[in-house]
Design a protein around this motif. Structure first.
Motif, PDB file in Angstrom:
ATOM      1  N   ASN A  71      35.986  38.026  34.942  1.00  0.00           N
ATOM      2  CA  ASN A  71      36.991  38.271  33.903  1.00  0.00           C
ATOM      3  C   ASN A  71      37.862  37.022  33.829  1.00  0.00           C
ATOM      4  O   ASN A  71      38.715  36.802  34.688  1.00  0.00           O
ATOM      5  CB  ASN A  71      37.829  39.503  34.281  1.00  0.00           C
ATOM      6  N   HIS A 120      41.626  47.669  31.279  1.00  0.00           N
ATOM      7  CA  HIS A 120      42.101  46.824  32.385  1.00  0.00           C
ATOM      8  C   HIS A 120      43.578  47.133  32.634  1.00  0.00           C
ATOM      9  O   HIS A 120      44.329  47.404  31.694  1.00  0.00           O
ATOM     10  CB  HIS A 120      41.901  45.343  32.035  1.00  0.00           C
ATOM     11  N   ALA A 171      46.017  45.102  44.075  1.00  0.00           N
ATOM     12  CA  ALA A 171      45.106  44.080  44.604  1.00  0.00           C
ATOM     13  C   ALA A 171      44.730  43.040  43.553  1.00  0.00           C
ATOM     14  O   ALA A 171      44.080  42.052  43.875  1.00  0.00           O
ATOM     15  CB  ALA A 171      43.841  44.750  45.132  1.00  0.00           C
ATOM     16  N   LEU A 220      34.102  43.069  39.829  1.00  0.00           N
ATOM     17  CA  LEU A 220      34.770  42.507  38.653  1.00  0.00           C
ATOM     18  C   LEU A 220      35.747  41.476  39.220  1.00  0.00           C
ATOM     19  O   LEU A 220      36.633  41.813  40.002  1.00  0.00           O
ATOM     20  CB  LEU A 220      35.491  43.603  37.860  1.00  0.00           C
ATOM     21  N   GLY A 241      38.377  38.297  38.896  1.00  0.00           N
ATOM     22  CA  GLY A 241      39.318  37.552  38.056  1.00  0.00           C
ATOM     23  C   GLY A 241      39.389  36.099  38.482  1.00  0.00           C
ATOM     24  O   GLY A 241      38.555  35.278  38.119  1.00  0.00           O
ATOM     25  N   GLY A 242      40.398  35.779  39.293  1.00  0.00           N
ATOM     26  CA  GLY A 242      40.670  34.395  39.676  1.00  0.00           C
ATOM     27  C   GLY A 242      39.449  33.620  40.160  1.00  0.00           C
ATOM     28  O   GLY A 242      39.212  32.478  39.742  1.00  0.00           O
ATOM     29  N   SER A 287      41.089  40.785  43.819  1.00  0.00           N
ATOM     30  CA  SER A 287      41.061  39.683  44.784  1.00  0.00           C
ATOM     31  C   SER A 287      39.755  39.596  45.568  1.00  0.00           C
ATOM     32  O   SER A 287      39.757  39.235  46.740  1.00  0.00           O
ATOM     33  CB  SER A 287      42.270  39.759  45.723  1.00  0.00           C
TER      34      SER A 287
HETATM   35  C1  PEP Z   1      40.722  41.380  37.391  1.00  0.00           C
HETATM   36  O1  PEP Z   1      41.546  40.859  36.658  1.00  0.00           O
HETATM   37  O2  PEP Z   1      39.923  42.227  36.936  1.00  0.00           O
HETATM   38  C2  PEP Z   1      40.705  40.991  38.799  1.00  0.00           C
HETATM   39  C3  PEP Z   1      39.991  41.684  39.653  1.00  0.00           C
HETATM   40  O3  PEP Z   1      41.457  39.886  39.126  1.00  0.00           O
HETATM   41  P1  PEP Z   1      41.500  39.144  40.560  1.00  0.00           P
HETATM   42  O4  PEP Z   1      40.079  38.997  41.026  1.00  0.00           O
HETATM   43  O5  PEP Z   1      42.134  37.806  40.257  1.00  0.00           O
HETATM   44  O6  PEP Z   1      42.304  39.990  41.461  1.00  0.00           O
END
Ligand code: PEP
Length: 249
Positions: free
Chosen positions: A9, A92, A167, A226, A228-229, A207
């Motif tokens: 994402n 989300h 998280a 899923l 993100g960063g 995370s």
């Molecule tokens: C997300 O935005 O769906 C997500 C899991 O972000 P992150 O991995 O940065 O915590």
């Protein structure tokens, strides 16, 4: 064990040059992947990413709950389809929190996606306050129930992402045991709604990174992530894909 699904994402990040560099690096490292891998990108970049996606599946981050018409700024399911989108994130926590999306809106977005032949990645998850109040199970079941209620007949076509809000983007990850416990609850809820619930991918998000992915992905009911960063850095995302591939039978 079914093939894992690793979905990135990108959120509101990227640019034409940065996207191209990231996609090139990802595709160079995907050859031996034994997992399905998708990137959910900002809408303006769908066309660019569709052209450069290589072995990656294309995903979007949101869609309209409406079919078409006077909804300025919104993007419909049919439009996403035209760009070759396969997955679309719905509900989300950032949409629920900053854009007031209710369980009902999320369920209707999932319905639009399914009607257009897209796979909604339905996000559910509790806040820290709700977890500390012992409400985790109640919250995620309520969020998923709304989607099942409206889409029960084709519920086995969805993907569910359990993303504890505390998280996401915080560097705090649910322990594999905490995540598995919630995934088991969600699996049971889906099994009660569909005879085909075992084929539904349940992703963990929050995370997930190169260091913790293998242990999370090894849990019985965790069918992918899923991300993100870590999806914005090719080596990190590819390490997560490698952890998923190592679990493929
Ligand atoms: C997300 O935005 O769906 C997500 C899991 O972000 P992150 O991995 O940065 O915590």
């Amino acid at each position: 064990m079914k093939k894992k699904l690793i979905a990135g994402n990108w959120k509101m990040n990227g640019g034409l040059a940065a996207n191209e560099a990231l996609l090139t690096a990802l595709n160079a490292g995907l050859d031996s992947a034994r997992a399905d891998v998708a990137v959910c990108v900002p809408a303006p970049y769908l066309s660019q990413v569709a052209a450069l996606r290589g072995g990656l599946e294309l995903g979007a981050q949101d869609l309209s709950a409406h079919e078409a018409g006077a909804y300025t700024g919104e993007v419909s399911a049919a439009m996403l389809r035209e760009f070759g989108v396969r997955y679309v994130i719905v509900g989300h926590s950032e949409r629920r929190q900053y854009h007031g999306e209710t369980d009902d809106v999320v369920a209707r977005k999932a319905q639009r996606a399914l009607a257009a032949g897209l796979v909604p990645i339905v996000c559910v998850g509790e806040t820290l306050e709700q977890r500390e109040a012992g409400q985790t199970e109640q919250v995620v079941k309520r969020q998923l129930a709304a989607v099942i209620h409206l889409n029960g007949h084709c519920i086995s076509e969805i993907v569910v992402a359990y993303e504890p809000v505390w998280a996401i983007g915080t560097g705090k990850t649910a322990t594999p045991q905490q995540a598995q416990a919630v995934h088991a609850v969600l699996r049971a809820q889906l099994q009660a709604a569909s005879a085909h619930a075992d084929r539904i991918h349940l992703l963990y998000g929050g995370s997930m990174n190169a260091a913790n992915a293998a242990e999370l992905l090894a849990q019985t009911d965790i069918d992918g992530g899923l991300i993100g960063g870590a999806s914005l850095k090719a080596p990190d995302f590819l390490s997560i894909v490698a952890a998923a591939s190592a679990l493929a039978t």
